[in-house]
Design a protein around this motif. Structure first.
Motif, mmCIF file in Angstrom:
data_model
loop_
_atom_site.group_PDB
_atom_site.id
_atom_site.type_symbol
_atom_site.label_atom_id
_atom_site.label_comp_id
_atom_site.label_asym_id
_atom_site.label_seq_id
_atom_site.Cartn_x
_atom_site.Cartn_y
_atom_site.Cartn_z
ATOM 1 N N ASN A 24 -16.493 -7.023 -13.823
ATOM 2 C CA ASN A 24 -15.938 -7.402 -12.525
ATOM 3 C C ASN A 24 -15.539 -6.146 -11.752
ATOM 4 O O ASN A 24 -14.442 -5.611 -11.933
ATOM 5 C CB ASN A 24 -14.732 -8.315 -12.744
ATOM 6 C CG ASN A 24 -14.050 -8.724 -11.457
ATOM 7 O OD1 ASN A 24 -14.532 -8.432 -10.370
ATOM 8 N ND2 ASN A 24 -12.918 -9.411 -11.584
ATOM 9 N N HIS A 141 -10.646 -13.514 -12.563
ATOM 10 C CA HIS A 141 -11.949 -14.109 -12.251
ATOM 11 C C HIS A 141 -11.841 -15.593 -11.907
ATOM 12 O O HIS A 141 -12.454 -16.046 -10.937
ATOM 13 C CB HIS A 141 -12.886 -13.927 -13.445
ATOM 14 C CG HIS A 141 -14.200 -14.629 -13.324
ATOM 15 N ND1 HIS A 141 -15.243 -14.153 -12.553
ATOM 16 C CD2 HIS A 141 -14.652 -15.796 -13.873
ATOM 17 C CE1 HIS A 141 -16.271 -14.971 -12.630
ATOM 18 N NE2 HIS A 141 -15.942 -15.982 -13.423
ATOM 19 N N LYS A 285 -19.086 -12.070 -15.043
ATOM 20 C CA LYS A 285 -18.149 -11.697 -13.982
ATOM 21 C C LYS A 285 -18.722 -10.665 -13.011
ATOM 22 O O LYS A 285 -17.966 -9.959 -12.327
ATOM 23 C CB LYS A 285 -16.801 -11.235 -14.559
ATOM 24 C CG LYS A 285 -16.146 -12.287 -15.447
ATOM 25 C CD LYS A 285 -14.819 -11.851 -15.999
ATOM 26 C CE LYS A 285 -14.209 -12.917 -16.888
ATOM 27 N NZ LYS A 285 -15.028 -13.298 -18.041
#
Length: 521
Positions: A24, A141, A285
């Motif tokens: 992410n 997330h 992610k």
């Protein structure tokens, strides 16, 4: 051991672990480079070996990890990347972290909340064993925390997804007008069950041509056991955020307008249809559920005449509803969930689940597609492979391991609740209100598999009778003591009880014959 806080005399050096499903780039960790912080990423055997994974899954995750580590370095972050075959790679989170702390004198260890129960246990135990301080941060997330579902359903005996979905729509102001759904209706599922017209040609899927041959060669030098097929110089899955966003944009422009209508449809030799195939990117992610939903809603606002609301709502419900719900059930019910076996099923998977070599068209297509692309959409998983496994009395551990291994998007938090719960009803009704089983009639209603099959959809017993027909009634007969009082399937038992005795006997004998010959079907 007792964690020790760093003193002023010690140079503060933080080691941060980034897992393979935590790619992410928008996480708060990465907002600014800090010379006192080092990130570690690792390709390790403890992650490749806990299941027999599809080769595309292993290669895809490693490729995405490598791409992410390079992106961190370009943004001036300090990164230690452990490749699979590095000599100093000790092949587990614990050993590698302990080694790095000792070698590089780190004073603090941090990690993001993992999504898998087994990794959560490993990292908690690791923090107890090291002599430096440690802390954990959210992965930033999901729409929900791990325990939000538990708190929402506190004191309730049932966990109805629709109620959870509506709460999240309200809380995050998704497709809402004040406190009411935008169109006055919450759920358009009843409009999203169409079969593809016979001559309809779906939009060709967007695929990538990633060269992953180096990663594949490294895996081939080991004894890692994998399944499935791969094209190493034309790897079709996204391996970074940029490609993930391209896939999202393609879905919104080319597929969203028909996604809802045909999300349950199946047809031979069309592996993607109008599905987004974003689950791999989301589960690693590389993209977030929030940006996916926001972009989908934006596209609908741009083209309201082309994209009917049922198409959009069906997509939004899969993400903010089903995905978050499954994660909540996972953290509420693990680890006990992984051993539930409501029907006490004991059989092994047929051999052809690993080869696709069966005369049943629907299973042949779904399994071969899974072996070739590491992907099948939700109805293929639920009503073809999952349906057959439940009717055949396969042990949930067997089918669970198969789903976890064969699909590129299968990470336990989302896989096990769908498989052991929704598909196999092994949880006795926590996730689903009834077992999702069917005879050939449903498969024919939603697909084009039956017309050219070796077996005949309309024949229940005798030569070339479709196995789904007799196995369906055998399932209900065998499990009557567990299911007869279920209000959602009482009608099926009324039909069964009204059948002539000789018809019942013929169906049960046919099912017994097929179960004995299961590897030859």
């Amino acid at each position: 051991m007792i964690n020790v806080e760093p003193t002023d005399k010690m140079a503060n050096k933080t080691l941060r672990l980034v897992l393979g499903d935590q790619l992410n780039s928008n996480h708060s960790w990465f907002k600014a480079a800090d010379n006192s912080v080092t990130y570690v990423m690792m390709e390790i055997r403890s992650e490749t070996d806990y299941a027999s994974h599809h080769i595309q899954k292993v290669v895809g995750i490693f490729s995405a990890m490598r791409s992410f580590s390079k992106a961190l370095e370009l943004n001036k972050h300090q990164v230690i990347y452990m490749y699979l075959n590095d000599e100093d790679n000790l092949q587990s989170f614990e050993k590698n972290i302990q080694s790095l702390i000792a070698k590089d004198n780190f004073t603090h260890f941090e990690y993001q909340l993992p999504d898998e129960f087994r990794v959560d246990v490993v990292l908690k135990e690791l923090c107890k064993s090291i002599e430096i301080s440690s802390s954990v941060i959210d992965s930033e997330h999901f729409f929900t925390s791990r325990n939000e579902l538990e708190h929402f359903f506190e004191g309730k005996k049932t966990f109805v997804m629709e109620n959870f979905y509506r709460m999240l729509r309200k809380k995050h102001d998704v497709l809402m007008e004040g406190n009411q759904p935008l169109t006055g209706k919450w759920n358009y599922d009843s409009e999203n069950r169409k079969k593809l017209p016979k001559n309809h040609k779906p939009t060709p899927p967007l695929v990538f041509s990633n060269d992953v041959s180096i990663v594949l060669e490294e895996i081939h030098t080991t004894d890692i056991k994998t399944i499935g097929n791969i094209d190493a110089v034309n790897f079709v899955w996204p391996i970074n955020r940029e490609q993930s966003l391209q896939l999202l944009d393609f879905f919104l422009v080319e597929c969203l307008q028909l996604f809802g209508s045909f999300q349950d449809a199946m047809t031979p030799n069309e592996w993607s249809l109008y599905h987004s195939r974003l689950s791999f990117s989301m589960n690693l992610k590389m993209i977030s559920p929030q940006e996916v939903i926001e972009k989908a809603i934006h596209e609908w606002h741009k083209r309201p005449d082309e994209i009917e609301f049922n198409q959009l709502e069906g997509f939004v419900r899969q993400i903010i509803g089903w995905r978050e719900y499954m994660r909540g059930i996972y953290w509420l019910k693990m680890p006990e969930y992984a051993s539930m076996n409501f029907f006490n099923n004991k059989e092994k998977l047929p051999d052809w689940f690993w080869t696709g070599d069966t005369k049943m068209n629907c299973l042949k297509d779904a399994i071969n597609q899974s072996l070739n692309f590491a992907y099948a959409h939700h109805i293929q998983r639920l009503m073809i492979t999952g349906n057959f496994a439940l009717l055949a009395g396969i042990h949930p551990d067997e089918i669970d391991a198969w789903y976890l291994g064969i699909y590129i998007d299968a990470i336990e938090w989302v896989e096990i609740t769908n498989t052991r719960g929704m598909s196999q009803f092994a949880d006795g009704g926590i996730v689903g209100t009834k077992p999702y089983v069917s005879s050939a009639s449903y498969i024919d209603k939603m697909s084009h598999y039956c017309g050219t099959c070796f077996y005949r959809k309309e024949i229940k017993t005798g030569e070339k009778a479709c196995p789904f027909n007799s196995l369906y009634w055998n399932f209900y007969d065998k499990n009557e003591d567990k299911l007869a009082k279920n209000p959602r399937i009482g009608m099926m038992y009324n039909v069964w009880r009204k059948m002539k005795p000789e018809a019942k006997v013929a169906l049960l004998e046919q099912a017994e014959y097929y179960l004995k010959k299961i590897n030859e079907l």
